[in-house]
Enzyme design. Structure first.
Site, short mmCIF file in Angstrom:
data_model
loop_
_atom_site.label_atom_id
_atom_site.label_comp_id
_atom_site.label_asym_id
_atom_site.label_seq_id
_atom_site.Cartn_x
_atom_site.Cartn_y
_atom_site.Cartn_z
N CYS A 2 0.80 -1.22 0.00
CA CYS A 2 0.00 0.00 0.00
C CYS A 2 0.85 1.28 0.00
CB CYS A 2 -0.95 0.09 1.19
SG CYS A 2 -1.94 -1.37 1.43
N ARG A 28 3.45 0.43 -5.23
CA ARG A 28 3.34 -0.21 -3.92
C ARG A 28 2.10 -1.10 -3.80
NH1 ARG A 28 6.71 2.00 -0.32
NH2 ARG A 28 5.47 1.13 1.34
N TRP A 66 -2.71 -2.80 -1.67
CA TRP A 66 -2.29 -4.15 -2.00
C TRP A 66 -2.88 -5.00 -0.89
CZ3 TRP A 66 0.63 -8.14 0.18
CH2 TRP A 66 1.06 -9.14 -0.70
N ASN A 90 -1.08 1.75 5.95
CA ASN A 90 -0.20 0.80 5.28
C ASN A 90 0.44 -0.05 6.36
OD1 ASN A 90 1.77 -0.52 3.72
ND2 ASN A 90 3.18 1.20 3.88
N GLY A 91 0.30 -1.37 6.25
CA GLY A 91 0.88 -2.26 7.26
C GLY A 91 -0.12 -3.34 7.62
N GLU A 453 16.85 -16.59 -11.26
CA GLU A 453 16.43 -15.22 -11.57
C GLU A 453 15.61 -15.19 -12.88
OE1 GLU A 453 15.98 -12.58 -10.22
OE2 GLU A 453 15.90 -11.10 -11.81
N LYS A 457 11.65 -14.09 -13.26
CA LYS A 457 11.19 -13.06 -14.19
C LYS A 457 10.08 -13.61 -15.08
CE LYS A 457 12.74 -10.39 -12.86
NZ LYS A 457 13.56 -9.68 -11.91
N GLU A 460 6.77 -14.08 -12.97
CA GLU A 460 6.03 -12.90 -12.50
C GLU A 460 5.38 -12.11 -13.61
OE1 GLU A 460 8.25 -9.84 -10.38
OE2 GLU A 460 10.06 -10.46 -11.39
N HIS A 476 17.56 -35.84 -10.12
CA HIS A 476 17.07 -36.29 -8.81
C HIS A 476 15.56 -36.10 -8.65
CE1 HIS A 476 21.11 -37.14 -7.55
NE2 HIS A 476 21.49 -35.91 -7.90
N LYS A 565 5.69 -3.42 -6.13
CA LYS A 565 7.13 -3.19 -6.26
C LYS A 565 7.85 -3.27 -4.92
CE LYS A 565 10.69 -1.85 -8.74
NZ LYS A 565 11.24 -2.97 -9.48
C1 F6R Z 1 11.28 -9.49 -8.91
C2 F6R Z 1 11.28 -8.49 -7.85
C3 F6R Z 1 11.17 -8.95 -6.44
C4 F6R Z 1 12.07 -8.10 -5.55
C5 F6R Z 1 11.88 -8.46 -4.07
C6 F6R Z 1 12.82 -7.68 -3.19
O1 F6R Z 1 11.43 -8.93 -10.17
O2 F6R Z 1 11.33 -7.33 -8.12
O3 F6R Z 1 11.46 -10.29 -6.30
O4 F6R Z 1 13.40 -8.31 -5.93
O5 F6R Z 1 10.57 -8.19 -3.69
O6 F6R Z 1 12.63 -6.31 -3.33
P1 F6R Z 1 13.72 -5.25 -2.87
O7 F6R Z 1 14.92 -5.45 -3.75
O8 F6R Z 1 13.08 -3.92 -3.06
O9 F6R Z 1 14.04 -5.55 -1.45
#
Ligand code: F6R
Length: 570
Positions: A2, A28, A66, A90-91, A453, A457, A460, A476, A565
């Site tokens: 949020c 957010r 969120w 927020n929280g 990684e 990507k 998501e 395995h 984000k």
């Molecule tokens: C994936 C992504 C998330 C963040 C994770 C940590 O593309 O963006 O997996 O990497 O939520 O976020 P930060 O780096 O802001 O602590």
């Protein structure tokens, strides 16, 4: 997660101002939003619509959500009202269920399923009992368990009230206007002066004054900090998506970082090297993408004989022992991820030295660290992290170099530019493979974090189930899932025979094998001369591949479903 905004101003404003600031916090959370201007309550589902209601006011609060407690509905959207009181939050209020029951017994009627609504009723109770707002806020800090950044308005009162524990909250001080926001992005166009709320503080604000108090009700003297931060990139320029634009920025931001590590940030960088050298153990902690960069860092250092590990922040306490002889390096783009904050708090309690590698300056994690390096990737708008990962990995590479790992750091920006030329091939591949439901990515050594990684990507943004794993683990269990046509991406540096064998094993079972390699005969070849370079460049290939898979599937690439984000909840 949020995002919240509150404005108290001498000059009147209409809905356009707070909502355009709220829009900057949409990263957010973006499942619903709402606005209260003291006269009218607006709550809507979906992404924020910035509109001008033409109604002049001097005080307003708004929220982008969120969802944590209660489904994504209009009635669960904030602000929440109880009698004369309106709040945004927020929280997570951990003791909301018991508070709700107590409040109901006293006659409160709840309009939502959220944990947040209890704040509105608690404040209302105080207002009805004619307790002063400062007493009410002090009581709120004592009563609420959990995390919160909350803004409060009371009908007929021209002040704005705020309280915070663990969730981020900053006050932007403008000429005859105060702006409260979840981060400085939201007001960095209007002022360069901010006060950051610390835990268990509350504040009373008018258009030209602020008063801060601690949990004991005693006033706290706070001095504004002057910050320098470019405003959020609001334009995609000619790109279809921020994510694609941000991938293209990688060579430039990587170059900027390398220059800074050798110049402006050189002393801090050397201090970090010194800390690692002195410590008995170096532990990186992070979440998601930043964790994958941390795995690279731990592996680089490990190869140079340093005792280094990377631990997922949300499981930190369960998998590692830290003490006064440990340096804990928190890696975070936002600097606000709650899991990472908790791991840092725990490490501090155990006496470890805290360092961090962050993108957003003045963030909570930066402020909690004794030493912090900035990755200088600039604002990352797309939810999927791309250029931040590249720069986090670049810092890791620079650290490895400081410990004697020869890796061609200086050539990295150029090689990133070259790697981006693979895009047409990846676009074609995505056209071929975007209908699949499952996909596997295999890597060994430094290729292992990269496999995870790339899979993250893909998951998501394209919603294809993707699994990144160690090539050696395939036999395995997971190999049972390989069928005719299953896409399997192998990361093969310098013809690594073990990775070639893993690729042959899946091909023998009918897999559609794709190799990202470093030799002339690799169709998807990155110009890497060291394994470390390969890891970073192959990640960029994976970012482009994920992007085109999602594009083929017609998905909302910059704002994938259910994500935000910045993860400021546990
Ligand atoms: C994936 C992504 C998330 C963040 C994770 C940590 O593309 O963006 O997996 O990497 O939520 O976020 P930060 O780096 O802001 O602590």
């Amino acid at each position: 997660m949020c995002g919240i905004i509150g404005i108290v101003s001498k000059e009147p404003f209409t809905s356009k101002e707070p909502l355009s600031r709220l829009k900057k916090l949409e990263y957010r959370g973006y499942d619903s939003w709402g606005y209260w201007n003291g006269k009218q309550l607006t709550k809507k589902m979906g992404k924020i619509v910035v509109y001008d209601d033409g109604t002049d006011v001097n005080l307003a609060i708004c929220h982008t959500r969120w969802a944590t407690h209660g489904g994504v509905t209009e009635w669960n959207a904030h602000p929440h009202r109880a009698g004369k009181v309106t709040i945004v939050h927020n929280g997570i209020i951990e003791n909301y269920a018991e508070l709700r029951e107590e409040l109901k017994k006293k006659g409160a009627t709840f309009a939502s399923e959220t944990d947040s609504e209890v704040i509105a009723h608690l404040v209302e109770q105080g207002v009805n009992e004619k307790r002063g707002m400062e007493t009410i806020l002090k009581g709120l800090l004592a009563t609420l368990k959990g995390t919160f950044a909350t803004l409060i308005m009371v009908d007929g009162d021209d002040k704005l009230y705020a309280a915070k524990r663990d969730s981020p909250l900053a006050l932007g001080i403008c000429k005859s206007r105060m702006i409260l926001a979840s981060d400085i992005y939201a007001f960095s166009d209007a002022t360069d002066k901010a006060i950051f709320f610390e835990n268990d503080e509350y504040a009373v604000l008018t258009a030209d004054s602020y008063a801060f108090f601690g949990a004991d009700g005693q006033p706290i003297k706070k001095t504004p900090k002057t910050f320098a931060w470019t405003t959020v990139a609001e334009s995609k320029d000619s790109y279809d998506h921020f994510m694609r634009k941000e991938i293209d920025e990688e060579p430039v931001v990587c170059q900027r970082l390398i220059v800074s590590l050798q110049g402006e940030q050189h002393d801090k960088f050397e201090q970090l090297v010194g800390l690692i050298r002195k410590a008995k153990k170096t532990v990186f902690t992070a979440a998601g993408t930043a964790y994958h960069a941390s795995l690279l860092g731990a592996s680089f250092l490990h190869q140079q004989g340093i005792n280094a590990q990377a631990i997922i922040a949300s499981e930190f306490e369960n998998f590692i022992t830290v003490d006064r002889e440990t340096v804990v390096i928190a890696v975070s783009q936002s600097g606000e991820t709650m899991d990472v904050i908790e791991a840092v708090k725990y490490s501090k309690e155990k006496g470890a030295t805290i360092a961090s590698i962050v993108n957003v300056p003045y963030s909570t994690i930066e402020r909690m660290s004794s030493l912090s390096l900035q990755i200088l990737a600039g604002p990352e708008v797309a939810v999927a992290s791309t250029k931040a990962f590249t720069n986090q990995s670049t810092v890791m590479l620079a650290l490895a170099q400081a410990f004697g790992y020869a890796n061609g750091l200086e050539q990295l920006p150029e090689k990133l530019t070259e790697t981006l030329q693979l895009e047409p091939k990846l676009e074609r591949l995505a056209k071929e493979l975007h209908h699949h439901r499952d996909l596997y990515v295999l890597g060994r050594k430094l290729g292992y974090p990269v496999s995870r990684e790339i899979a993250l990507k893909i998951k998501e943004i394209s919603y294809i189930h993707a699994e990144g794993m160690m090539g050696g683990e395939l036999k395995h269990g997971t190999i049972a899932l390989i069928e005719e046509g299953t896409p399997v991406v192998s990361l093969v540096y310098d013809d690594d025979p073990k990775m070639r064998s893993s690729t042959q094993e899946v091909k023998a079972r009918g897999a559609h094998a794709v190799v990202i390699g470093s030799t002339e005969h690799d169709e998807l070849r990155v110009p890497a001369e060291s394994e470390a370079e390969f890891a970073i460049l192959a990640s960029t290939v994976g970012q482009l591949f994920a992007y085109h898979l999602a594009k083929e599937r017609g998905l909302p690439i910059d704002k994938p479903r259910n994500l935000a984000k910045s993860c400021t909840v546990l």
